[in-house]
Scaffold this motif. Structure first.
Motif: not given
Length: 87
Positions: A40-65
């Motif tokens: 589960e930690k690795t899943v959270r890390n992947h989500i966090s990495n994508v959010m950083q790449k996109l410079n967004v603050k949440g999962r839903s924002q990442a999906v939209v981007e």
């Protein structure tokens, strides 16, 4: 990045794409971890990495981007929704 260069390069790694494909299908972190045989930690890390790449603050924002950038495409049918990817 030049226009033609951008089309040849994907923003997401294959694993990040797999995580987000499952995330938009309303899977929990635990579900995603179990399905991909990762923690589960690795899943959270992947989500966090994508959010950083996109410079967004949440999962839903990442999906939209990701949809705006063409990294994920959502197709719908009255009975279900699924994701189409080019990767």
């Amino acid at each position: 990045m030049k226009g033609s260069d951008h089309k040849n390069k994907f923003l997401l790694t294959n694993r990040e794409r797999e995580v987000f494909e499952l995330l938009v299908r309303d899977k929990t972190t635990r579900d995603i971890a179990q399905q991909l045989f990762i923690s589960e930690k690795t899943v959270r890390n992947h989500i966090s990495n994508v959010m950083q790449k996109l410079n967004v603050k949440g999962r839903s924002q990442a999906v939209v981007e990701l949809i705006k950038l063409g990294e994920l495409k959502i197709c719908s049918h009255p009975a279900w929704t699924w994701i189409v990817t080019d990767g």
